[in-house]
Write a protein that holds these residues in place. Sequence first.
Motif, PDB file in Angstrom:
ATOM      1  N   SER A  60       0.846  -1.194   0.000  1.00  0.00           N
ATOM      2  CA  SER A  60       0.000   0.000   0.000  1.00  0.00           C
ATOM      3  C   SER A  60       0.880   1.241   0.000  1.00  0.00           C
ATOM      4  CB  SER A  60      -0.906   0.015   1.230  1.00  0.00           C
ATOM      5  OG  SER A  60      -0.138   0.214   2.411  1.00  0.00           O
TER       6      SER A  60
ATOM      7  N   GLY B 289      -1.362  -2.360  -4.316  1.00  0.00           N
ATOM      8  CA  GLY B 289      -1.670  -2.426  -2.900  1.00  0.00           C
ATOM      9  C   GLY B 289      -3.097  -2.050  -2.566  1.00  0.00           C
ATOM     10  N   ASP B 290      -3.886  -1.637  -3.545  1.00  0.00           N
ATOM     11  CA  ASP B 290      -5.285  -1.275  -3.340  1.00  0.00           C
ATOM     12  C   ASP B 290      -6.148  -2.359  -3.971  1.00  0.00           C
ATOM     13  OD1 ASP B 290      -4.471   1.274  -2.265  1.00  0.00           O
ATOM     14  OD2 ASP B 290      -4.026   1.828  -4.323  1.00  0.00           O
TER      15      ASP B 290
ATOM     16  N   GLY C 273      -5.357   1.607   0.384  1.00  0.00           N
ATOM     17  CA  GLY C 273      -4.382   1.497   1.464  1.00  0.00           C
ATOM     18  C   GLY C 273      -4.902   0.784   2.675  1.00  0.00           C
TER      19      GLY C 273
END
Length: 890
Positions: free
Chosen positions: A278, A801-802, A831
Amino acid sequence: MNNSKLLEMSEDDEDSLSLVDLEQQLIDIKDNVKDQKAKEDADEMERAPVHSLVGPGPPKRIYLNGYTSNFSLPTGSYGEKDMLHVSQISLQLPVGLEPADEAAGGSPGIPNLSILHASGSTAEQCSINRYDRNRLHTLNTRPSSPNPWLENVQAHIEKNFPDICRPPVGTGEEWLRGNWSDETEDVTLVLRSYQEVFAERGLRGENDVILLPTGSGKTYIAIAIIKEHLRRLAEEHVKVVFLAPTQDLVTQQLKLIKKCLPEESHKCRAITGDNHLSHEMVADLIKGTSYVMLVVTPAILDNYFSTSQQASLSDFTLLLFDEMHHTKKAHNYNLILHKYLTALHQGEATLPQLIGMTATIGIGKNRTSEGAKNFILDMCTKYNLSSFPWHQELYLSQQPPIKEDVRLVKPRQDLLTGFIECQLMSTLEEMIAETLTRKEFTHMLGKTAANIVFPSERTFQEYEQYVVNLLTALTQLPHADATKSDLHRSKLALKHLREYYWSLQLINLLDCKSGFLYLERKLSSPPYQGVRDIAELFQGNLEVLREIQEDEDRKSTNEKLLITMNILRDLFIRKPDAKVIIFVQMRVVAQYLAQYLTEADPMFSAREFTSIGKSPEEAGMNPQQRINVRAKFEGSKYNILVATSVLEEGIDIQACIMVIRYMYVKDLIAKIQSMGRARHSEGTLVSLLDEKLLKQERENNFKAGLMFEALDELRGLSEPAFQEELRRRRPILLQTLNTMFNPSDRLDVSPDVEVCCAICSSFLGHLKDVRVFKKSFHLILDASLHERVDFMPQKIDFMDGDQGIGKLSCRHVGADGSQCNNLVGRVVRIGRGYSLGMWHAKGGICVRVGRETTKITKWKDIDDTYQLEPVYNEELSELGPDYQYVFAQL
């Protein structure tokens, strides 16, 4: 820290592993693995010196390899499914990290350890084999994603269990080749005399660009600069970031840095998009003190700046740009240096040192001496140099003499191409044009419908681009019931046309059999069987196609293949141990050419080397597969690599005696990069080109001459004159970059600009409530959003990361009482847990100002028109639950 571990095994422990059991389990793995490439990896494991693990003799130091990107560490106590997961062979450690109980078979002071072998390279169901003293069985588990606190556990291991040490950097690939060593393989960093010249300014802390040919040690110079930088700032804040444009290069450069700076290796790690970290985790790694060196792809750094208001260039003390010739247009290198020049112009006192590296600086699209000099001076301005970076004599001394051999070839003339074009492709083109020029489509497609004329040259790249663009336009249309069937039919016809185009490429470049087999495999698969008349167009002509293919291949062999095979045979007869790289334009050509050569002659052992495809249908190779193929090429398994452009830049591969460009010409930089692969003293660059490519090649040669002339002329500038010229250019260049990245002609978003459903035209929200995050996420910050849309849970692919967690549909109810339900957006969890909506631009929404409505096909249409405001992590953290719609309930 390198995730490979070193285990001291005493004679008393030797009964914990049986050679027979180990080899049998490897056979079992091989039998269970369905993927062909994974089978090859299992083959390699079977050939590896496993006897070194279990043979008699004194205590051994055993190297077991692993790769950081594949690690995962689940939480909770130790159990059958709570394990560290790595590719190939590694160690299993109890999560609690308590010393083992001798009575249970462990060694004093060392955790219970197990050897793992995991087949497969993706985060899907894998077969993982575990070996320890008391158990020998197969577990089935699904590896989890990387855990952010893994590094803390590794530090705990180093501190409390000194018998588990780090092996030499690079053990992974050496292990695959069967090269074992009992001694560390750290490199003593000693620069050669010419490298010392190129390192001088960097060692003094000045900005510099290192211009040296491929394979002459630019990275060693950069590491020497890093080492001096760390020594000079030992008592101060230090953060070094080494930027490389691809994941392969990140992996390679991290390995070399750790090998050259072993005392700092535990303070160095890589970050790429594949880590799925994230933005908060990336910021923690940059801001924190655990790592003084990060090796990253440039998008990581650009995202860092675009997600946090607190991000600053002062967070870094040294930035190194590998393959810096990419510093142009909208590349992330250019974005980062735009930020640097802006800070310099604003008088910021604390800015990082900049080091660029490349084999060729390029001249862009310029064709005049003055244009070439301007391009090079602009590059020097971006890197804020104090001296001109050209050392002609030293550069030429490191450029080995390479013999160039250009062979002119003619396009293949065959009946199979004519049949596919006239009987199949033309039929589909007429079908598509007839459908899309009807009234119900013309008002949706606009100018596109009025210009549906397929290019006449169906083997040219322009044809494929036209098909792809039209397919994209249809994909972005709303799915109305009245046009749904015809829309699906047209899209499938376009997909068939795209496959016919690829088959024509294989026929022209290789043989009719390759083109036919490609079509048979593709068009007989379920995704291409959805419409009967389109599928039957191919299936009904299948036997005719086969007969033509067999007859054409019986009559003649492609001239390009004959020339290539004759060149290769002559080379391998003279030099049986020679290595050859063949560059081709397309992944599918690399695959089929490698297969063709391997089957054509026992002297040829070829394998493709390509990037991963954008979709499952495009296949390709992931980074781990490329590492394995490189190891086998540098060993004895393969003597030919058939590669796309992924192998051109920077990837360190042993010197080849020959590079063949098989109908492959790009720009000036690509040519110089390709030549750099033939660094053998008898190196040869062979180019098989048609008339069109030969013209492009002559243009590249002309530009190369311009570039070297410009470099020589600019070298004559005195240092004061050079610095004055850069000061003069800086504000002009900054204004150009400002215009490029922040266009002044975009409109401010007024409250009357509305977002509406593309199907029912109902009001969905205001455009002013759309904020841009990480330059590509258009987040909806509207607390009343839930009143106009419905949420449908659905997991969507990870994105840096999302994670996508659902879709949004229009809940407007029409006069007939039915709900619209058009897909208008999706929901992404950003995140650390901010779940926000994003409008779906492709046919989901339109923009309305007063009575004027504008259809949207992609967010670029809005970004080019309106100045949308960015949103940063600090603002997201202050959002209340109202802005997250009902997502808090998920």
